[in-house]
Write an enzyme that holds these catalytic residues in place. Structure first.
Site, PDB file in Angstrom:
ATOM      1  N   GLY A 113       0.814  -1.220   0.000  1.00 28.60           N
ATOM      2  CA  GLY A 113       0.000   0.000   0.000  1.00 28.60           C
ATOM      3  C   GLY A 113       0.840   1.259   0.000  1.00 28.60           C
ATOM      4  O   GLY A 113       0.357   2.342  -0.312  1.00 28.60           O
ATOM      5  N   LYS A 134       9.752   2.802   0.645  1.00 30.02           N
ATOM      6  CA  LYS A 134       8.591   2.735   1.542  1.00 30.02           C
ATOM      7  C   LYS A 134       8.143   4.158   1.847  1.00 30.02           C
ATOM      8  O   LYS A 134       8.942   4.959   2.335  1.00 30.02           O
ATOM      9  CB  LYS A 134       8.960   1.998   2.829  1.00 30.02           C
ATOM     10  CG  LYS A 134       7.783   1.821   3.786  1.00 30.02           C
ATOM     11  CD  LYS A 134       8.104   0.794   4.838  1.00 30.02           C
ATOM     12  CE  LYS A 134       7.018   0.711   5.907  1.00 30.02           C
ATOM     13  NZ  LYS A 134       7.342  -0.287   6.935  1.00 30.02           N
ATOM     14  N   ASP A 146      -2.887   6.629   2.825  1.00 28.03           N
ATOM     15  CA  ASP A 146      -2.322   7.634   1.914  1.00 28.03           C
ATOM     16  C   ASP A 146      -1.058   7.216   1.167  1.00 28.03           C
ATOM     17  O   ASP A 146      -0.553   7.971   0.335  1.00 28.03           O
ATOM     18  CB  ASP A 146      -2.058   8.937   2.684  1.00 28.03           C
ATOM     19  CG  ASP A 146      -1.105   8.730   3.855  1.00 28.03           C
ATOM     20  OD1 ASP A 146      -0.519   7.643   3.956  1.00 28.03           O
ATOM     21  OD2 ASP A 146      -0.959   9.666   4.669  1.00 28.03           O
ATOM     22  N   ARG A 204      14.483   0.398   1.056  1.00 27.37           N
ATOM     23  CA  ARG A 204      14.814  -0.902   1.635  1.00 27.37           C
ATOM     24  C   ARG A 204      15.439  -1.781   0.557  1.00 27.37           C
ATOM     25  O   ARG A 204      15.152  -1.624  -0.642  1.00 27.37           O
ATOM     26  CB  ARG A 204      13.544  -1.593   2.150  1.00 27.37           C
ATOM     27  CG  ARG A 204      12.718  -0.726   3.064  1.00 27.37           C
ATOM     28  CD  ARG A 204      11.770  -1.558   3.890  1.00 27.37           C
ATOM     29  NE  ARG A 204      10.620  -2.056   3.150  1.00 27.37           N
ATOM     30  CZ  ARG A 204       9.539  -2.555   3.748  1.00 27.37           C
ATOM     31  NH1 ARG A 204       9.491  -2.634   5.072  1.00 27.37           N
ATOM     32  NH2 ARG A 204       8.512  -2.985   3.041  1.00 27.37           N
ATOM     33  N   ARG A 211       6.380 -12.259   0.650  1.00 27.14           N
ATOM     34  CA  ARG A 211       5.911 -12.570   2.000  1.00 27.14           C
ATOM     35  C   ARG A 211       5.034 -13.826   1.972  1.00 27.14           C
ATOM     36  O   ARG A 211       4.547 -14.204   0.906  1.00 27.14           O
ATOM     37  CB  ARG A 211       5.065 -11.403   2.524  1.00 27.14           C
ATOM     38  CG  ARG A 211       5.822 -10.091   2.541  1.00 27.14           C
ATOM     39  CD  ARG A 211       4.906  -8.932   2.127  1.00 27.14           C
ATOM     40  NE  ARG A 211       5.677  -7.700   1.975  1.00 27.14           N
ATOM     41  CZ  ARG A 211       5.903  -6.839   2.950  1.00 27.14           C
ATOM     42  NH1 ARG A 211       5.362  -7.039   4.130  1.00 27.14           N
ATOM     43  NH2 ARG A 211       6.627  -5.776   2.745  1.00 27.14           N
ATOM     44  N   ASP A 281       1.430 -11.200   6.563  1.00 30.89           N
ATOM     45  CA  ASP A 281       1.924 -10.318   5.496  1.00 30.89           C
ATOM     46  C   ASP A 281       3.242  -9.669   5.901  1.00 30.89           C
ATOM     47  O   ASP A 281       3.879  -9.012   5.078  1.00 30.89           O
ATOM     48  CB  ASP A 281       0.885  -9.244   5.154  1.00 30.89           C
ATOM     49  CG  ASP A 281       0.405  -8.491   6.385  1.00 30.89           C
ATOM     50  OD1 ASP A 281      -0.107  -9.153   7.310  1.00 30.89           O
ATOM     51  OD2 ASP A 281       0.547  -7.266   6.441  1.00 30.89           O
ATOM     52  N   ASN A 282       3.639  -9.848   7.155  1.00 30.70           N
ATOM     53  CA  ASN A 282       4.911  -9.286   7.606  1.00 30.70           C
ATOM     54  C   ASN A 282       5.950 -10.382   7.826  1.00 30.70           C
ATOM     55  O   ASN A 282       6.896 -10.203   8.592  1.00 30.70           O
ATOM     56  CB  ASN A 282       4.713  -8.482   8.890  1.00 30.70           C
ATOM     57  CG  ASN A 282       3.946  -7.193   8.647  1.00 30.70           C
ATOM     58  OD1 ASN A 282       3.902  -6.694   7.512  1.00 30.70           O
ATOM     59  ND2 ASN A 282       3.329  -6.651   9.678  1.00 30.70           N
ATOM     60  N   ASP A 291       9.487  -5.320   7.709  1.00 29.83           N
ATOM     61  CA  ASP A 291       8.444  -4.384   8.153  1.00 29.83           C
ATOM     62  C   ASP A 291       8.634  -3.967   9.615  1.00 29.83           C
ATOM     63  O   ASP A 291       7.972  -4.477  10.516  1.00 29.83           O
ATOM     64  CB  ASP A 291       7.035  -4.960   7.938  1.00 29.83           C
ATOM     65  CG  ASP A 291       6.576  -4.729   6.507  1.00 29.83           C
ATOM     66  OD1 ASP A 291       7.415  -4.337   5.670  1.00 29.83           O
ATOM     67  OD2 ASP A 291       5.386  -4.934   6.228  1.00 29.83           O
TER      68      ASP A 291
HETATM   69  P1  AMP Z   1       1.549  -2.963   8.245  1.00 35.06           P
HETATM   70  O1  AMP Z   1       0.712  -3.099   9.462  1.00 35.06           O
HETATM   71  O2  AMP Z   1       2.443  -1.746   8.239  1.00 35.06           O
HETATM   72  O3  AMP Z   1       2.311  -4.190   7.925  1.00 35.06           O
HETATM   73  O4  AMP Z   1       0.565  -2.690   7.046  1.00 35.06           O
HETATM   74  C1  AMP Z   1      -0.510  -3.530   6.719  1.00 35.06           C
HETATM   75  C2  AMP Z   1      -1.032  -3.163   5.370  1.00 35.06           C
HETATM   76  O5  AMP Z   1      -1.448  -1.797   5.357  1.00 35.06           O
HETATM   77  C3  AMP Z   1      -0.037  -3.309   4.233  1.00 35.06           C
HETATM   78  O6  AMP Z   1      -0.766  -3.717   3.103  1.00 35.06           O
HETATM   79  C4  AMP Z   1       0.470  -1.908   4.069  1.00 35.06           C
HETATM   80  O7  AMP Z   1       0.971  -1.664   2.774  1.00 35.06           O
HETATM   81  C5  AMP Z   1      -0.768  -1.079   4.347  1.00 35.06           C
HETATM   82  N1  AMP Z   1      -0.445   0.276   4.828  1.00 35.06           N
HETATM   83  C6  AMP Z   1       0.057   0.622   6.037  1.00 35.06           C
HETATM   84  N2  AMP Z   1       0.208   1.952   6.118  1.00 35.06           N
HETATM   85  C7  AMP Z   1      -0.209   2.473   4.939  1.00 35.06           C
HETATM   86  C8  AMP Z   1      -0.305   3.790   4.396  1.00 35.06           C
HETATM   87  N3  AMP Z   1       0.043   4.877   5.093  1.00 35.06           N
HETATM   88  N4  AMP Z   1      -0.778   3.907   3.142  1.00 35.06           N
HETATM   89  C9  AMP Z   1      -1.157   2.848   2.417  1.00 35.06           C
HETATM   90  N5  AMP Z   1      -1.103   1.589   2.870  1.00 35.06           N
HETATM   91  C10 AMP Z   1      -0.637   1.392   4.109  1.00 35.06           C
HETATM   92 MG    MG Z   2       3.457  -4.804   6.527  1.00 33.40          MG
END
Ligand code: AMP
Ligand code: MG
Length: 533
Positions: A113, A134, A146, A204, A211, A281-282, A291
């Site tokens: 994202g 990132k 965002d 990164r 993943r 996913d991490n 992550d």
């Molecule tokens: P995370 O908890 O950081 O591993 O994120 C979980 C999911 O949310 C992943 O698909 C990330 O890419 C997405 N994500 C986290 N923060 C954002 C952001 N600010 N904008 C878009 N996607 C995000």
């Molecule tokens: Mg993640």
């Protein structure tokens, strides 16, 4: 952006070979619109340009690994490239499609994202490294968010990636940290107090960012043909030593993923690292730490501790639960692979292999931490008793283990040596009973060392390879963040330099090895972090 820019600093020589986008099915739609992306492993997407990029963090080791100059001679050019403002010839930017189990529940499509892969660099030695930004703007996988990242979380990711690498923990790396010159709004504690914060982008670097969730999403959607192709691609590029994909290789591959994951978690437990968000996913398919979000480092040894306020009630991802969670995650990966395996036994055997690998690895590691080169199952009571002692009163894990190498168990007196009591956060908690228990353990440890026959020097050497002197203490990262936010990024380079040699005595930097100061006990960022980043 000028049409032609002359490249320098090694950028002109980067050799891109984008196997992921070449060999796997991509999303036919090119619009950068949030959506479900079916029958594809990725979507091509360009980084969003930013107004005023400047480099505030740079890793010379990672630059060298890629074939770049160790230090940028033209920082403005590097800032343009590693913010995403300048896409180089040969790059093929894309976001990956993946799903995942978040906090134990299937979440469907997640995807990159806010991560954009620029391309795969093949270096002088033939090693492949993916460059990934990132925080470089929205992608089709951004859902309601965002696509951006703030400075505080980017500093934490940049520093921790490199610190973990130098500690010997498998991890993705970080090349650069760039301030974008733009502001990003975040409600840090999800309590209705949004604020503007500086935006940043981390570049990164890893052989692959695939993943568990990349496999899971294809399996969940019944896209078995594409799942097959992703497994083939992963084996060929990331596990080539296993041979050509096929039924036997597939089994060996899954077992290797299980072993690599066990190895990673053993290292986390060794250095006192808590990932904080072990969603599937991490979890990297390479068994690398990936992550860096609301992670933390144990100060006082407390198996129940989690830095993640979002997980405070269930504590699913607490320090002591990480080995179990990794196994649960591997089980989810195994389930996703069932359509490719004609039977489930080899997958179950892989999970068993994880459990064995973790148990053996952890025993060996605890042995090294205590200077015992030949630890066996018989040492379990000795290990268990020590961990119980450490948890009983607030004892700094890093200091205790490091200083244990100074202790001569043959000369234990009537009180524990000062080098160990230095690790206590609250000396008033230490009762006579606790003191006696600690002394008894030290004598037991001495007897074990005598039986093992390892000499004093050798024992200290072993211990110092497993017990770092310096880790990225939570409050240190926060101090670097506070200073950088106020306009002075110098502590980022200082900590990076410190953490390049975490096992060495660095006498001029002794204060960085000290216990967490009391003011940091309950300070946000030091002991409490949310997923907001
Ligand atoms: P995370 O908890 O950081 O591993 O994120 C979980 C999911 O949310 C992943 O698909 C990330 O890419 C997405 N994500 C986290 N923060 C954002 C952001 N600010 N904008 C878009 N996607 C995000
Ligand atoms: Mg993640």
């Amino acid at each position: 952006m000028p049409v032609e820019t002359s490249l320098s600093g090694g950028l002109e020589q980067l050799a891109f070979d984008n196997s992921f986008t070449r060999e796997l099915p991509g999303d036919p739609e090119t619009a950068n619109r949030r959506r479900q992306v079916l029958r594809a492993c990725f979507s091509r997407v360009l980084p969003t340009p930013v107004s005023n990029p400047s480099i505030i963090g740079w890793s010379p080791e990672v630059a060298t690994l890629l074939g770049l100059d160790p230090l940028p001679q033209d920082p403005e050019l590097m800032a343009r490239v590693f913010s995403g403002n300048l896409v180089l010839p040969g790059m093929d930017p894309f976001a990956m499609c993946y799903g995942g189990h978040q906090f134990g529940s299937w979440a469907g499509q997640l995807g990159d994202g806010r991560a954009i892969n620029l391309g795969e660099v093949v270096n002088h030695s033939g090693q492949r490294h993916v460059l990934q930004l990132k925080g470089a703007g929205p992608t089709p996988y951004s859902r309601t968010a965002d696509g951006l990242a703030v400075l505080r979380s980017s500093i934490r990711e940049f520093l921790c990636s490199e610190a973990m690498h130098h500690l010997g923990v498998p991890t993705t790396r970080a090349l650069s940290l760039v301030l974008t010159g733009e502001q990003v709004v975040r409600d840090m504690f999800y309590d209705g107090n949004p604020a503007r914060e500086p935006g940043a982008v981390v570049c990164r670097v890893a052989p692959s960012f695939t993943r568990f969730g990349n496999f899971q999403i294809l399996s969940a959607r019944g896209e078995t043909d594409i799942l097959r192709r992703l497994v083939d691609h992963t084996i060929r590029h990331d596990f080539p030593h296993l041979g050509e994909p096929g039924p036997d290789t597939d089994v060996r591959w899954f077992h290797e993923v299980c072993r690599a994951t066990a190895d990673m978690v053993v290292h986390w437990m060794r250095v006192g690292f808590v990932h904080g968000v072990m969603n599937t996913d991490n979890m990297s398919i390479l068994g690398q730490t990936i992550d860096y979000g609301p992670y933390g480092w144990l100060e006082n040894y407390d198996p129940d501790w989690t830095p993640n306020t979002t997980d405070a009630s269930g504590r699913r991802y607490r320090f002591g639960n990480q080995p179990q969670v990794a196994m649960w995650n591997l089980l989810q990966l195994g389930n996703a692979l069932v359509p490719l395996f004609n039977e489930t036994e080899p997958l179950q055997a892989g999970i068993d292999h994880y459990a064995d690998s973790f148990q053996q690895g952890w025993r060996k590691t605890l042995g090294l931490k205590l200077g015992i080169a030949d630890a066996t199952a018989g040492d379990k009571p000795l290990f268990d008793e020590l961990l119980a002692i450490l948890a009983a009163v607030e004892t700094d894990m890093t200091i205790f283990f490091r200083n244990l190498a100074h202790v001569d168990p043959e000369t234990i007196g009537t009180v524990p040596p000062e080098t160990l009591t230095e690790a206590y956060y609250r000396p008033e908690q230490v009762t006579t009973e606790h003191r006696e228990r600690t002394l008894a353990w030290l004598r037991q440890w001495g007897a074990r060392l005598r039986a093992g026959g390892t000499g004093w020097r050798e024992r200290a050497r072993l211990m110092n390879t497993a017990n770092p002197k310096y880790v990225l203490r939570n409050y240190l990262a926060q101090q670097a963040i506070d200073k950088a936010t106020a306009g002075d990024p110098s502590m980022i380079a200082e900590l990076l330099d410190l953490l390049r040699h975490p096992y060495d005595e660095q006498s001029h930097r002794e204060p960085y090895a000290a216990r967490r100061p009391d003011w940091a006990r309950h300070k946000p960022g030091c002991s409490m972090l949310s997923c907001s980043s």
